[in-house]
Write a protein that holds these residues in place. Structure first.
Motif, PDB file in Angstrom:
ATOM      1  N   SER A 386       9.052  -7.173   2.013  1.00  0.00           N
ATOM      2  CA  SER A 386       7.807  -6.411   1.966  1.00  0.00           C
ATOM      3  C   SER A 386       6.974  -6.778   0.746  1.00  0.00           C
ATOM      4  O   SER A 386       5.738  -6.887   0.824  1.00  0.00           O
ATOM      5  CB  SER A 386       8.119  -4.907   1.961  1.00  0.00           C
ATOM      6  N   TRP A 387       7.635  -6.986  -0.386  1.00  0.00           N
ATOM      7  CA  TRP A 387       6.926  -7.318  -1.620  1.00  0.00           C
ATOM      8  C   TRP A 387       6.634  -8.809  -1.734  1.00  0.00           C
ATOM      9  O   TRP A 387       5.514  -9.211  -2.045  1.00  0.00           O
ATOM     10  CB  TRP A 387       7.749  -6.853  -2.822  1.00  0.00           C
ATOM     11  N   PHE A 388       7.627  -9.641  -1.485  1.00  0.00           N
ATOM     12  CA  PHE A 388       7.457 -11.071  -1.715  1.00  0.00           C
ATOM     13  C   PHE A 388       6.525 -11.724  -0.690  1.00  0.00           C
ATOM     14  O   PHE A 388       5.879 -12.721  -0.989  1.00  0.00           O
ATOM     15  CB  PHE A 388       8.815 -11.767  -1.691  1.00  0.00           C
ATOM     16  N   THR A 389       6.472 -11.176   0.523  1.00  0.00           N
ATOM     17  CA  THR A 389       5.649 -11.772   1.571  1.00  0.00           C
ATOM     18  C   THR A 389       4.281 -11.119   1.683  1.00  0.00           C
ATOM     19  O   THR A 389       3.323 -11.772   2.089  1.00  0.00           O
ATOM     20  CB  THR A 389       6.380 -11.678   2.927  1.00  0.00           C
ATOM     21  N   PHE A 390       4.157  -9.851   1.303  1.00  0.00           N
ATOM     22  CA  PHE A 390       2.889  -9.134   1.478  1.00  0.00           C
ATOM     23  C   PHE A 390       2.348  -8.562   0.160  1.00  0.00           C
ATOM     24  O   PHE A 390       1.244  -8.915  -0.258  1.00  0.00           O
ATOM     25  CB  PHE A 390       3.063  -8.006   2.500  1.00  0.00           C
ATOM     26  N   GLY A 391       3.112  -7.676  -0.474  1.00  0.00           N
ATOM     27  CA  GLY A 391       2.597  -6.977  -1.648  1.00  0.00           C
ATOM     28  C   GLY A 391       2.204  -7.883  -2.797  1.00  0.00           C
ATOM     29  O   GLY A 391       1.070  -7.817  -3.311  1.00  0.00           O
ATOM     30  N   LEU A 392       3.107  -8.753  -3.227  1.00  0.00           N
ATOM     31  CA  LEU A 392       2.817  -9.607  -4.381  1.00  0.00           C
ATOM     32  C   LEU A 392       1.734 -10.648  -4.110  1.00  0.00           C
ATOM     33  O   LEU A 392       0.878 -10.871  -4.974  1.00  0.00           O
ATOM     34  CB  LEU A 392       4.109 -10.275  -4.867  1.00  0.00           C
ATOM     35  N   LEU A 413     -14.980  -9.066   1.438  1.00  0.00           N
ATOM     36  CA  LEU A 413     -14.051  -9.089   2.572  1.00  0.00           C
ATOM     37  C   LEU A 413     -12.656  -9.516   2.131  1.00  0.00           C
ATOM     38  O   LEU A 413     -11.654  -8.925   2.535  1.00  0.00           O
ATOM     39  CB  LEU A 413     -14.587 -10.021   3.662  1.00  0.00           C
ATOM     40  N   LEU A 414     -12.579 -10.565   1.301  1.00  0.00           N
ATOM     41  CA  LEU A 414     -11.276 -11.037   0.820  1.00  0.00           C
ATOM     42  C   LEU A 414     -10.617 -10.001  -0.080  1.00  0.00           C
ATOM     43  O   LEU A 414      -9.388  -9.833  -0.054  1.00  0.00           O
ATOM     44  CB  LEU A 414     -11.440 -12.363   0.078  1.00  0.00           C
ATOM     45  N   THR A 415     -11.413  -9.302  -0.867  1.00  0.00           N
ATOM     46  CA  THR A 415     -10.858  -8.243  -1.717  1.00  0.00           C
ATOM     47  C   THR A 415     -10.236  -7.147  -0.865  1.00  0.00           C
ATOM     48  O   THR A 415      -9.106  -6.706  -1.112  1.00  0.00           O
ATOM     49  CB  THR A 415     -11.956  -7.654  -2.615  1.00  0.00           C
ATOM     50  N   LEU A 416     -10.962  -6.713   0.156  1.00  0.00           N
ATOM     51  CA  LEU A 416     -10.433  -5.680   1.059  1.00  0.00           C
ATOM     52  C   LEU A 416      -9.180  -6.172   1.774  1.00  0.00           C
ATOM     53  O   LEU A 416      -8.207  -5.428   1.943  1.00  0.00           O
ATOM     54  CB  LEU A 416     -11.499  -5.283   2.075  1.00  0.00           C
ATOM     55  N   ALA A 417      -9.194  -7.446   2.195  1.00  0.00           N
ATOM     56  CA  ALA A 417      -8.046  -8.011   2.900  1.00  0.00           C
ATOM     57  C   ALA A 417      -6.811  -8.030   2.002  1.00  0.00           C
ATOM     58  O   ALA A 417      -5.702  -7.690   2.441  1.00  0.00           O
ATOM     59  CB  ALA A 417      -8.369  -9.419   3.382  1.00  0.00           C
ATOM     60  N   ASN A 418      -6.981  -8.407   0.750  1.00  0.00           N
ATOM     61  CA  ASN A 418      -5.829  -8.504  -0.150  1.00  0.00           C
ATOM     62  C   ASN A 418      -5.358  -7.147  -0.660  1.00  0.00           C
ATOM     63  O   ASN A 418      -4.163  -6.963  -0.903  1.00  0.00           O
ATOM     64  CB  ASN A 418      -6.159  -9.442  -1.310  1.00  0.00           C
ATOM     65  N   VAL A 419      -6.286  -6.196  -0.793  1.00  0.00           N
ATOM     66  CA  VAL A 419      -5.858  -4.823  -1.073  1.00  0.00           C
ATOM     67  C   VAL A 419      -5.043  -4.303   0.113  1.00  0.00           C
ATOM     68  O   VAL A 419      -3.992  -3.662  -0.055  1.00  0.00           O
ATOM     69  CB  VAL A 419      -7.071  -3.916  -1.346  1.00  0.00           C
ATOM     70  N   GLY A 420      -5.531  -4.601   1.337  1.00  0.00           N
ATOM     71  CA  GLY A 420      -4.785  -4.209   2.532  1.00  0.00           C
ATOM     72  C   GLY A 420      -3.425  -4.870   2.602  1.00  0.00           C
ATOM     73  O   GLY A 420      -2.437  -4.252   3.013  1.00  0.00           O
ATOM     74  N   LEU A 421      -3.351  -6.140   2.175  1.00  0.00           N
ATOM     75  CA  LEU A 421      -2.077  -6.858   2.153  1.00  0.00           C
ATOM     76  C   LEU A 421      -1.094  -6.163   1.224  1.00  0.00           C
ATOM     77  O   LEU A 421       0.096  -5.989   1.553  1.00  0.00           O
ATOM     78  CB  LEU A 421      -2.326  -8.298   1.703  1.00  0.00           C
ATOM     79  N   ILE A 423      -1.170  -2.937   0.256  1.00  0.00           N
ATOM     80  CA  ILE A 423      -0.810  -1.630   0.821  1.00  0.00           C
ATOM     81  C   ILE A 423       0.186  -1.788   1.967  1.00  0.00           C
ATOM     82  O   ILE A 423       1.127  -0.999   2.106  1.00  0.00           O
ATOM     83  CB  ILE A 423      -2.075  -0.893   1.289  1.00  0.00           C
ATOM     84  N   PHE A 424      -0.010  -2.832   2.785  1.00  0.00           N
ATOM     85  CA  PHE A 424       0.917  -3.091   3.885  1.00  0.00           C
ATOM     86  C   PHE A 424       2.329  -3.341   3.355  1.00  0.00           C
ATOM     87  O   PHE A 424       3.312  -2.855   3.925  1.00  0.00           O
ATOM     88  CB  PHE A 424       0.432  -4.294   4.697  1.00  0.00           C
ATOM     89  N   GLY A 425       2.435  -4.087   2.248  1.00  0.00           N
ATOM     90  CA  GLY A 425       3.739  -4.313   1.632  1.00  0.00           C
ATOM     91  C   GLY A 425       4.392  -3.027   1.180  1.00  0.00           C
ATOM     92  O   GLY A 425       5.604  -2.818   1.362  1.00  0.00           O
ATOM     93  N   VAL A 426       3.599  -2.116   0.601  1.00  0.00           N
ATOM     94  CA  VAL A 426       4.124  -0.820   0.153  1.00  0.00           C
ATOM     95  C   VAL A 426       4.646  -0.016   1.340  1.00  0.00           C
ATOM     96  O   VAL A 426       5.734   0.588   1.283  1.00  0.00           O
ATOM     97  CB  VAL A 426       3.041  -0.035  -0.603  1.00  0.00           C
ATOM     98  N   LEU A 427       3.886  -0.001   2.437  1.00  0.00           N
ATOM     99  CA  LEU A 427       4.298   0.761   3.625  1.00  0.00           C
ATOM    100  C   LEU A 427       5.569   0.189   4.242  1.00  0.00           C
ATOM    101  O   LEU A 427       6.467   0.941   4.639  1.00  0.00           O
ATOM    102  CB  LEU A 427       3.168   0.764   4.653  1.00  0.00           C
ATOM    103  N   ILE A 428       5.640  -1.154   4.343  1.00  0.00           N
ATOM    104  CA  ILE A 428       6.845  -1.783   4.896  1.00  0.00           C
ATOM    105  C   ILE A 428       8.065  -1.406   4.062  1.00  0.00           C
ATOM    106  O   ILE A 428       9.143  -1.108   4.596  1.00  0.00           O
ATOM    107  CB  ILE A 428       6.683  -3.319   4.929  1.00  0.00           C
ATOM    108  N   CYS A 429       7.895  -1.395   2.742  1.00  0.00           N
ATOM    109  CA  CYS A 429       9.015  -1.057   1.856  1.00  0.00           C
ATOM    110  C   CYS A 429       9.458   0.390   2.052  1.00  0.00           C
ATOM    111  O   CYS A 429      10.638   0.664   2.290  1.00  0.00           O
ATOM    112  CB  CYS A 429       8.609  -1.307   0.401  1.00  0.00           C
ATOM    113  N   ALA A 430       8.524   1.319   1.943  1.00  0.00           N
ATOM    114  CA  ALA A 430       8.871   2.738   1.989  1.00  0.00           C
ATOM    115  C   ALA A 430       9.425   3.154   3.351  1.00  0.00           C
ATOM    116  O   ALA A 430      10.511   3.745   3.452  1.00  0.00           O
ATOM    117  CB  ALA A 430       7.638   3.573   1.635  1.00  0.00           C
TER     118      ALA A 430
END
Length: 456
Positions: A386-392, A413-421, A423-430
């Motif tokens: 979750s962290w190594f593939t998305f969050g970090l 757009l890229l900023t929003l995409a990477n913030v989303g990336l 957040i997605f890592g955080v959700l996958i982890c939790a």
């Protein structure tokens, strides 16, 4: 950041890495050992590390990633249905291609980075280094444990449980240790070619086998109603299938020309997305709801043994590639900037062998402690992938372009995409930790450290 600096992030540059300062101005306090290429000048070195061509790097990445993960995907389709699972496989494949590209951008900007821990130092200082260093080592230990677990399933299948499963696990440990002894990626890459051919052939044999035999353990379903825990476990299993990112920095560091990394990445991701989609859909179509995990168990007894026999190289070598990266991370951390890292003497070899022994023994203990294949994959995905593939990677992009987030519509757009990336890592982890914990707690079908047949 000036426009010239932005251009420096692209891979098509003619300028050499050495012509650019490896760090931004706010990183002037970097310790000396991190201000240089991790392997230094190798013109007169006994052992040279920076020897990988882009296609060798791509083969290594395929061998590392396309192995255990693909075997869990048909069962994932059975959990959530064909259509949602295919959308997840393709969608996550596209997202992980982008996050891998961001890792390459970060390494191009900071050529001293050899591992996620080095990147963590740039992001968060010493605390970031230590936390991520522990995390990446644990990821590799758990991932290699999943390969040792698959090895015992394979041996039990081939021999009809010829002996205690623990013995098979020890055999897998010894083989993995022996193949981990070469210190350079180039030497391991020749093994990776065998792994590449092995997994592709094994999956094709399995598809043909289930297509001919049509075991049909319940009809295929396009959509399937399921509970949240089961559905999210399916998501984490797909995430695990794209789990190669923690090793990318190490691969790039041993390339002859790191700017060729996007070619290697496209080679990996193109192969992954196509193989995962086709293989999982075909196997699920003919094996039905009762499809096994690992998927090679879905074929009849004869085809199953043939497929597992063909898959032996990838089951072993894919774990070896992961283990090699993990051991190399620690090795470089300890010996960086010293002559010892490039020597062939007894001390250098002894340190490498000692690290390899400790690493594979711990991986074997993990494999014996969590003997359910899909649950182990889900736990690894939640904790680390979750962290190594998305969050970090999301954090890497935000760090590179700090101060430019709203400088243009494309940047927004890229900023929003990477913030989303991120957040997605955080959700996958939790959420992944919760559902994998529930699954491990509720699964009483296998016991830890047992001689029982885990291929049933």
């Amino acid at each position: 950041m000036a426009s010239s600096d932005v251009k420096d992030l692209e891979y098509g540059l003619n300028r050499q890495d050495s012509e650019r300062p490896p760090f931004d101005d706010n990183l002037k306090e970097e310790p000396p050992q991190l201000e240089v290429d991790p392997f230094g000048a190798e013109d007169t070195a006994e052992i040279k590390y920076k020897t990988l061509a882009w296609w060798q790097c791509g083969i290594l990445m395929i061998a590392e990633t396309v192995s255990v993960g693909v075997l869990s995907l048909p069962a994932t389709l059975a959990s959530v249905g064909l259509v949602p699972a295919i959308i997840l496989i393709v969608g996550l494949g596209i997202v992980t291609t982008y996050s891998g590209y961001v890792i390459g951008q970060f390494r191009q900007k900071y050529p001293s980075v050899h591992s996620m821990a080095d990147a963590g130092y740039i992001l968060l200082g010493p605390i970031g280094r230590h936390v991520i260093e522990v995390g990446q080592l644990l990821f590799f230990l758990f991932a290699c444990g999943s390969h040792l677990l698959t090895f015992t399933v394979m041996m039990n299948t081939l021999t009809d449980h010829g002996t205690c499963s623990i013995v098979f696990g020890v055999v897998g440990l010894i083989l993995s240790l022996i193949f981990s002894l070469p210190r350079t990626m180039k030497n391991v890459s020749w093994l990776a070619v065998t792994s590449f051919l092995s997994i592709f052939t094994a999956v094709v044999v399995t598809m043909i086998g289930v297509g001919v035999e049509r075991p049909g353990y319940g009809e295929m379903q396009l959509f399937r109603k399921t509970n949240f825990a089961t559905g999210f476990t399916a998501v984490t299993n797909i995430v695990f299938a794209y789990c190669g990112h923690p090793a990318f920095f190490g691969f790039i560091a041993e390339m002859k020309n790191p700017r060729d990394f996007p070619k290697s990445l496209c080679m990996l991701q193109g192969f992954e997305i196509i193989l995962y989609t086709v293989a999982s859909a075909v196997i699920y179509r003919y094996a039905g709801q009762g499809v096994a995990s690992p998927a090679l168990g879905s074929a009849g007894p004869v085809v199953r043994k043939v497929a597992y026999g063909i898959a032996i190289p990838t089951i072993v070598i894919a774990g070896v590639v992961l283990g090699h990266v993990a051991i190399k991370n620690v090795y470089v951390r300890m010996l960086r900037g010293t002559e010892m890292m490039h020597k062939r003497d007894w001390r250098s070899n002894g340190v490498w062998i000692g690290m390899a022994v400790v690493f594979w023994v711990i991986a074997w203990v993990i494999a014996e402690a969590i003997p359910v294949f899909s649950n182990l994959l889900s736990l690894v995905s939640a904790l680390f992938v979750s962290w190594f593939t998305f969050g970090l990677p999301g954090a890497f992009w935000l760090y590179i372009y700090k101060g430019e987030y709203f400088s243009s519509p494309a940047k927004i757009l890229l900023t929003l995409a990477n913030v989303g990336l991120f957040i997605f890592g955080v959700l996958i982890c939790a959420l992944g930790l919760w559902v994998s914990g529930v699954a491990i707690h509720n699964d009483h079908s296998h016991s830890s450290f047992t001689c029982a047949n885990n291929a049933i």
